[in-house]
Scaffold this motif. Structure first.
Motif, mmCIF file in Angstrom:
data_model
loop_
_atom_site.group_PDB
_atom_site.id
_atom_site.type_symbol
_atom_site.label_atom_id
_atom_site.label_comp_id
_atom_site.label_asym_id
_atom_site.label_seq_id
_atom_site.Cartn_x
_atom_site.Cartn_y
_atom_site.Cartn_z
ATOM 1 N N PHE A 218 0.452 -1.406 0.323
ATOM 2 C CA PHE A 218 -0.023 0.375 0.035
ATOM 3 C C PHE A 218 0.682 0.971 -0.325
ATOM 4 N N ALA A 219 1.802 0.932 1.136
ATOM 5 C CA ALA A 219 2.797 2.510 0.703
ATOM 6 C C ALA A 219 3.562 2.373 -0.622
ATOM 7 N N MET A 220 3.713 1.709 -1.366
ATOM 8 C CA MET A 220 4.122 1.792 -2.799
ATOM 9 C C MET A 220 3.692 2.351 -3.586
ATOM 10 N N THR A 221 1.927 1.777 -3.456
ATOM 11 C CA THR A 221 0.661 2.510 -4.500
ATOM 12 C C THR A 221 0.673 3.559 -3.877
ATOM 13 N N ILE A 222 1.111 4.180 -2.822
ATOM 14 C CA ILE A 222 1.075 6.350 -2.563
ATOM 15 C C ILE A 222 2.422 6.586 -3.463
ATOM 16 N N VAL A 223 3.053 6.268 -3.166
ATOM 17 C CA VAL A 223 4.734 6.264 -3.764
ATOM 18 C C VAL A 223 4.230 6.511 -5.005
ATOM 19 N N MET A 224 3.790 5.194 -6.248
ATOM 20 C CA MET A 224 3.779 5.351 -7.271
ATOM 21 C C MET A 224 2.333 6.179 -8.337
ATOM 22 N N ILE A 225 1.221 6.221 -6.933
ATOM 23 C CA ILE A 225 0.710 7.466 -7.371
ATOM 24 C C ILE A 225 1.744 9.250 -7.331
ATOM 25 N N LEU A 226 1.980 9.107 -6.872
ATOM 26 C CA LEU A 226 3.125 10.541 -6.062
ATOM 27 C C LEU A 226 3.452 10.506 -7.638
ATOM 28 N N PHE A 227 4.260 9.645 -7.436
ATOM 29 C CA PHE A 227 5.181 9.385 -8.684
ATOM 30 C C PHE A 227 4.539 10.195 -10.638
ATOM 31 N N GLU A 228 3.348 8.928 -10.084
ATOM 32 C CA GLU A 228 2.490 9.256 -11.399
ATOM 33 C C GLU A 228 2.347 10.494 -12.198
ATOM 34 N N LEU A 229 1.997 10.765 -10.170
ATOM 35 C CA LEU A 229 1.053 12.208 -10.837
ATOM 36 C C LEU A 229 2.501 13.192 -11.787
ATOM 37 N N PHE A 230 3.727 13.132 -11.232
ATOM 38 C CA PHE A 230 4.651 13.685 -11.555
ATOM 39 C C PHE A 230 5.597 13.603 -13.447
ATOM 40 N N VAL A 231 5.192 12.229 -13.357
ATOM 41 C CA VAL A 231 5.387 11.440 -14.386
ATOM 42 C C VAL A 231 4.705 12.122 -15.817
ATOM 43 N N GLN A 232 2.541 12.479 -15.398
ATOM 44 C CA GLN A 232 2.093 12.300 -16.164
ATOM 45 C C GLN A 232 2.059 13.671 -16.612
ATOM 46 N N ALA A 233 3.049 14.933 -15.950
ATOM 47 C CA ALA A 233 2.689 16.467 -16.256
ATOM 48 C C ALA A 233 4.373 16.542 -16.940
ATOM 49 N N VAL A 234 5.271 15.400 -16.616
ATOM 50 C CA VAL A 234 6.455 16.045 -18.264
ATOM 51 C C VAL A 234 6.258 15.149 -19.306
ATOM 52 N N GLN A 235 5.171 14.141 -19.355
ATOM 53 C CA GLN A 235 4.765 13.466 -20.554
ATOM 54 C C GLN A 235 4.302 14.740 -21.366
ATOM 55 N N ALA A 236 4.019 15.030 -20.553
ATOM 56 C CA ALA A 236 2.680 16.555 -21.653
ATOM 57 C C ALA A 236 3.839 17.225 -22.229
ATOM 58 N N TYR A 237 4.705 17.059 -21.603
ATOM 59 C CA TYR A 237 5.962 18.280 -21.288
ATOM 60 C C TYR A 237 6.686 17.885 -22.313
ATOM 61 N N VAL A 238 7.289 17.195 -22.114
ATOM 62 C CA VAL A 238 7.598 16.320 -24.015
ATOM 63 C C VAL A 238 7.379 16.332 -24.733
ATOM 64 N N PHE A 239 6.368 15.678 -24.900
ATOM 65 C CA PHE A 239 5.036 15.934 -25.424
ATOM 66 C C PHE A 239 5.304 17.149 -26.843
ATOM 67 N N VAL A 240 4.884 17.744 -26.321
ATOM 68 C CA VAL A 240 4.653 19.179 -26.580
ATOM 69 C C VAL A 240 5.997 20.182 -27.000
ATOM 70 N N LEU A 241 7.444 19.939 -25.926
ATOM 71 C CA LEU A 241 8.673 20.197 -26.773
ATOM 72 C C LEU A 241 9.451 20.093 -27.317
ATOM 73 N N LEU A 242 8.759 18.552 -28.019
ATOM 74 C CA LEU A 242 9.500 17.518 -29.245
ATOM 75 C C LEU A 242 8.388 18.368 -30.433
ATOM 76 N N ALA A 243 7.186 18.353 -30.468
ATOM 77 C CA ALA A 243 6.562 18.990 -31.453
ATOM 78 C C ALA A 243 7.215 21.121 -31.716
ATOM 79 N N CYS A 244 7.302 21.220 -30.619
ATOM 80 C CA CYS A 244 7.752 22.341 -30.409
ATOM 81 C C CYS A 244 9.194 22.420 -31.413
ATOM 82 N N SER A 245 10.642 22.091 -31.044
ATOM 83 C CA SER A 245 11.494 21.898 -31.979
ATOM 84 C C SER A 245 11.887 20.720 -33.168
#
Length: 256
Positions: free
Chosen positions: A219-246
């Motif tokens: 369960f503790a790992m689930t919480i960690v994964m949720i927090l990590f996923e929140l970070f990854v979700q934003a990063v992936q949106a950022y990377v997709f748009v950054l690549l589109a701009c490049s």
């Protein structure tokens, strides 16, 4: 009892398949499509509410909207394309960023609990939009011959290796680039959701066995994964748009 004989309902490809909610004229409408539709409505409604009646002294909603808009405009578009060239592409990039981010964030929303981007069709369509814009700008800016040189890295000074370079660059830019653009987003969301489901299911499974302490760890790992996923979700949106701009920047660059 699961197929592995231990009773643990291991997540797999079936975790990404959903029965249709409704079927109209042979067209099946499922949960993933519903989440994508809600995402579209949320993004459009939010920005309309924030900027539909914009004021000189912004209210709270307008301030949030301006902060999000400026983050993409200044932090991604201007940094990649510059203010003069980039301004006209800001609406597209803002739309892509928030659409992808909200599609991703459904993964940690109760009842939804599924990232839309983990279904390859959605990243593929978004990558196709960027691909069409990129190719269109390339040939519009440079013409057919110049556009071909831009895509293939054509340079007479390369001498005997020029044909090899042209083939490699053409394959890399025209064929591989849109594929990797889509798969990068898809693969990260797919893997993240699979891990999140595994730890969530494991917590429940272990809680109903004699291994209750292990359930706490899971369960503790689930919480960690949720927090990590929140970070990854934003990063992936950022990377997709950054690549589109490049890609847009590459289309507009002068070929030497």
């Amino acid at each position: 009892m699961s197929d592995n004989g231990c009773g643990f309902p291991a997540p797999g490809l079936h975790s990404f398949l959903f029965q249709p909610i409704a079927t109209v004229g042979g067209f099946e409408f499922n949960k993933v499509m519903l989440l994508a539709l809600i995402t579209t409505l949320l993004v459009v409604t939010f920005f309309y509410a924030a900027f539909g009646k914009a004021k000189v002294v912004p209210g709270k909603l307008q301030m949030v909207g301006e902060a999000g808009y400026d983050f993409v405009r200044r932090g991604i578009v201007y940094e990649t394309l510059g203010k003069k060239e980039g301004e006209k592409y800001v609406p597209l990039m803002v739309s892509l960023f928030f659409f992808i981010w909200i599609m991703n964030i459904w993964s940690v929303i109760p009842l939804a609990q599924f990232p839309v981007s983990s279904v390859i069709a959605f990243p593929a369509v978004l990558a196709a939009v960027v691909y069409v814009v990129w190719l269109g700008l390339t040939f519009k800016k440079h013409g057919f011959t110049g556009g071909f040189k831009n895509l293939t890295g054509y340079d007479k000074s390369l001498g005997a290796v020029l044909p090899l370079v042209v083939v490699i660059e053409f394959f890399s830019n025209v064929i591989v680039r849109p594929f990797t653009h889509a798969v990068r987003l898809f693969a990260n969301m797919f893997a993240g959701h699979l891990l999140l489901v595994m730890f969530t299911v494991a917590s429940w499974y272990l809680l109903n066995s004699w291994m209750i302490p292990a359930a706490g760890i899971s369960f503790a790992m689930t919480i960690v994964m949720i927090l990590f996923e929140l970070f990854v979700q934003a990063v992936q949106a950022y990377v997709f748009v950054l690549l589109a701009c490049s890609y847009v920047q590459g289309a507009l660059a002068e070929h030497h």
